[in-house]
Design an enzyme around this catalytic site. Structure first.
Site, PDB file in Angstrom:
ATOM      1  N   TYR A   1       0.814  -1.213   0.000  1.00  0.00           N
ATOM      2  CA  TYR A   1       0.000   0.000   0.000  1.00  0.00           C
ATOM      3  C   TYR A   1       0.851   1.268   0.000  1.00  0.00           C
ATOM      4  O   TYR A   1       1.756   1.423   0.819  1.00  0.00           O
ATOM      5  CB  TYR A   1      -0.906  -0.002   1.226  1.00  0.00           C
TER       6      TYR A   1
ATOM      7  N   SER B   1       0.838  -7.656   1.368  1.00  0.00           N
ATOM      8  CA  SER B   1      -0.160  -6.683   1.812  1.00  0.00           C
ATOM      9  C   SER B   1      -1.040  -6.267   0.630  1.00  0.00           C
ATOM     10  O   SER B   1      -1.718  -7.108   0.056  1.00  0.00           O
ATOM     11  CB  SER B   1       0.531  -5.492   2.478  1.00  0.00           C
ATOM     12  N   GLN B   2      -1.031  -4.983   0.236  1.00  0.00           N
ATOM     13  CA  GLN B   2      -1.786  -4.623  -0.965  1.00  0.00           C
ATOM     14  C   GLN B   2      -1.345  -5.460  -2.154  1.00  0.00           C
ATOM     15  O   GLN B   2      -2.170  -5.924  -2.952  1.00  0.00           O
ATOM     16  CB  GLN B   2      -1.591  -3.147  -1.284  1.00  0.00           C
TER      17      GLN B   2
ATOM     18  N   ASP C   1      -1.433  -9.684  13.301  1.00  0.00           N
ATOM     19  CA  ASP C   1      -1.493  -8.668  12.252  1.00  0.00           C
ATOM     20  C   ASP C   1      -2.794  -7.878  12.361  1.00  0.00           C
ATOM     21  O   ASP C   1      -3.868  -8.374  12.020  1.00  0.00           O
ATOM     22  CB  ASP C   1      -1.399  -9.350  10.885  1.00  0.00           C
TER      23      ASP C   1
ATOM     24  N   HIS D   1       2.201  -7.322  10.942  1.00  0.00           N
ATOM     25  CA  HIS D   1       2.069  -7.207   9.495  1.00  0.00           C
ATOM     26  C   HIS D   1       3.383  -7.443   8.751  1.00  0.00           C
ATOM     27  O   HIS D   1       3.373  -7.612   7.537  1.00  0.00           O
ATOM     28  CB  HIS D   1       1.491  -5.835   9.139  1.00  0.00           C
TER      29      HIS D   1
END
Length: 326
Positions: A93, A189-190, A275, A305
């Site tokens: 992100y 993640s993203q 997370d 995370h």
């Protein structure tokens, strides 16, 4: 202090929430990708002198959503001529493709590595980007990207991002040193959420490696975490009190659970049980719906995370090698 705040691991392994895909999900994505392919991919590969002696680096541009040009790096082991298996990586992100020397692992292991910019991102400090979001929505949204254009599936930010990512996988068919039949998609993640989406939209991938993936089971995420980026949805709906159901209806066209149910490639997931950014149950919601029977998940009980870090990279190297020998 970090804690395991979500469901216990045995319950996570069975977590399959009832989240029906929205009406017209497949038609929406078929139409979106069909419109994108009306524009020639027109890939450009420009060699870059990086001072790196053991890899070749090419600055790549190709056509994504709406005819917009998208940037990527292609990092190749120097001296290779035969078509290589290609790892296509999507970024976390707010990050961009960064700099070439940030991306040496996969080339060191003998793969071609295509690192794809995320349009409109790359100014958050951890990795720079150069691809503008020319079709950016102008409607009201919370600061960030997660509610940008959320008034409609047609205008939503991730419609453009996912389309760019699908087209990035097609770049492997446009260079003689890349093997279009051996493409693995990955990201954290993203980037993991984009990986899940691409795996549900692109048939014939060799594999997918979503790392602590974002953008799955999004309504639940807003109910159990106040961490960014999911809190952007919370902030948006705190103001747009009359838009709750409409917003989640739009988001359902982009939820990883529905892409996972359409995935046709083997997958290696990762999840971290502390997370708060991508809560474990949201990751398992996609993992447990993955359509291909060959699917595994690495669980990191005491991590947030950051997930597995180098341990997950080692697992991914093993997984990719197994895919190539299967």
């Amino acid at each position: 202090m970090a804690v395991q705040f979500d469901l216990p691991l045995p319950e996570l392994r069975d977590f399959r929430p009832e989240l029906p895909a929205p009406a017209g999900f497949d038609e929406f994505w078929a139409g979106t990708l069909g419109a994108a392919r009306e524009h020639e991919l027109a890939p450009e590969f420009v060699p870059v002198d990086t001072g790196l002696a053991l890899v070749d680096v090419l600055d790549v541009r190709f056509t994504g959503f709406g005819g917009d040009r998208v940037a990527a790096w292609l990092v190749l082991p120097r001296g290779t001529e035969r078509p290589l298996p290609t790892v296509v990586e999507f970024i976390g992100y707010a990050g961009g493709r960064g700099l070439p020397h940030d991306h040496l692992l996969w080339a060191a292991a003998g793969y071609a590595h295509l690192v794809v910019d995320t349009r409109g991102q790359g100014s958050a400090g951890h990795s720079v980007g150069v691809t503008p979001d020319n079709a950016g929505a102008t409607g009201p949204h919370a600061p960030g990207f997660l509610t940008m254009g959320v008034e409609s599936p047609d205008s939503y930010f991730y419609r453009r991002v996912f389309t760019d990512a699908v087209r990035a996988t097609e770049v492997a068919g446009a260079h003689p040193r890349l093997d279009p039949d051996r493409v693995i998609v990955t990201g954290g993640s993203q980037g993991g959420g984009i990986t899940v989406a691409v795996a549900g939209l692109v048939p014939g991938l060799l594999g997918a490696m979503p790392d602590v993936p974002f953008l799955s089971c999004m309504r639940r995420a807003t109910e159990i975490t106040d961490s960014r980026p999911y809190v952007e949805i919370t902030h948006y709906l705190a103001g747009h009190r009359d838009a709750v159901e409409r917003t989640f209806e739009v988001l359902s066209y982009f939820d990883g659970v529905h892409f996972a149910a359409r995935a046709s490639a083997p997958a290696l997931f990762s999840v971290a049980l502390m997370d708060a950014v991508c809560p474990p149950s949201t990751v398992f919601a996609a993992y447990n719906r993955w359509a291909h029977p060959r699917t595994a998940i690495e669980v990191y009980p005491y991590n947030g995370h950051e997930g597995g870090g180098g341990f997950q990279r080692a697992a991914q190297l093993r997984f990719a090698a197994e895919l190539l020998t299967a």
